[in-house]
Motif scaffolding. Structure first.
Motif, short mmCIF file in Angstrom:
data_model
loop_
_atom_site.label_atom_id
_atom_site.label_comp_id
_atom_site.label_asym_id
_atom_site.label_seq_id
_atom_site.Cartn_x
_atom_site.Cartn_y
_atom_site.Cartn_z
N ARG A 99 0.84 -1.20 0.00
CA ARG A 99 0.00 0.00 0.00
C ARG A 99 0.87 1.25 0.00
O ARG A 99 1.78 1.39 0.81
N LEU A 100 0.61 2.17 -0.92
CA LEU A 100 1.38 3.40 -1.02
C LEU A 100 1.10 4.29 0.19
O LEU A 100 -0.05 4.61 0.48
N ILE A 101 2.14 4.69 0.90
CA ILE A 101 2.00 5.60 2.03
C ILE A 101 2.36 7.03 1.62
O ILE A 101 1.67 7.98 1.97
N PHE A 102 3.45 7.18 0.88
CA PHE A 102 3.84 8.52 0.43
C PHE A 102 4.72 8.39 -0.81
O PHE A 102 5.31 7.34 -1.09
N ARG A 103 4.78 9.45 -1.56
CA ARG A 103 5.75 9.59 -2.64
C ARG A 103 6.29 11.01 -2.58
O ARG A 103 5.55 11.98 -2.67
N LEU A 104 7.60 11.12 -2.40
CA LEU A 104 8.27 12.41 -2.30
C LEU A 104 9.18 12.57 -3.52
O LEU A 104 10.01 11.71 -3.79
N ARG A 105 9.02 13.68 -4.22
CA ARG A 105 9.84 13.96 -5.39
C ARG A 105 10.41 15.36 -5.26
O ARG A 105 9.69 16.29 -4.87
#
Length: 201
Positions: free
Chosen positions: A82-88
């Motif tokens: 499950r995706l919790i966060f994506r930081l770019r």
């Protein structure tokens, strides 16, 4: 909100076997050469397990991190992928996607400070995870008998290197802990990062 903060703290935070350090005659000389090799790495991928403890609170997640010279992307996954966060982050700023929505800031550190009130070592981690200090003053540095970093104190964080792994690029960290004793929150922050796979290009 507390869960969101814990997850963000955990952020900042080729199948090779780990080997114990072998003593060398001139550790400082080995360290200088090793540091130059690690500084030359500008592109890499890391797959890791991250765990965080902040006072009585804690959590864990899987991390995927892709770093390029002028940009990086870090993704955190919970149970069952499950995706919790994506930081770019790149020259245009930082972008964070979580279950709470999408956020933008001038830099990752400023964005996370705004959302959590915590100063997280975003810039330093891309160096520390390679086993070298970030640019700037170093409060303390200790080498092991193989001429690699055993511990480092920089920017208010203490980084301890528990284990390295041998790769074609050199010895890269496999297990490290980051501790910040003075911070806003329920107590000292301890982040453990266990790196499962390195990819260096």
């Amino acid at each position: 909100m507390q869960r969101f903060v814990v997850v963000l703290v955990a952020i900042f935070v080729a199948g090779c076997a780990a080997i114990p350090p072998t003593a060398v005659r001139h550790p400082r000389r080995v360290w200088r050469a090793h540091r130059m090799r690690m500084m030359a790495i500008q592109r890499f991928r890391v797959s890791a397990q991250g765990a965080v403890r902040a006072g009585h609170h804690g959590g864990s997640l899987a991390l995927r991190w892709i770093v390029k010279p002028a940009a990086y992307q870090m993704t955190g996954y919970g149970p069952f992928g499950r995706l919790i966060f994506r930081l770019r982050a790149d020259a245009a700023g930082a972008y964070l996607r979580t279950g709470r929505g999408h956020f933008h800031g001038a830099s990752a550190s400023r964005l996370l400070w705004r959302l959590t009130g915590w100063r997280l070592p975003v810039a330093g981690l891309r160096f520390w995870i390679r086993g070298i200090p970030a640019p700037g003053p170093v409060a303390r540095r200790r080498l092991d008998r193989a001429g690699l970093l055993a511990s480092l104190r920089q920017n208010g964080w203490t980084i301890r290197y528990r284990r390295y792994r041998h790769t074609r690029t050199g010895r890269l960290p496999r297990l490290l802990t980051l501790t910040h004793a003075v911070t806003k929150g329920p107590g000292p922050v301890v982040v453990t990062i266990r790196i499962n796979r390195w990819g260096v290009t």
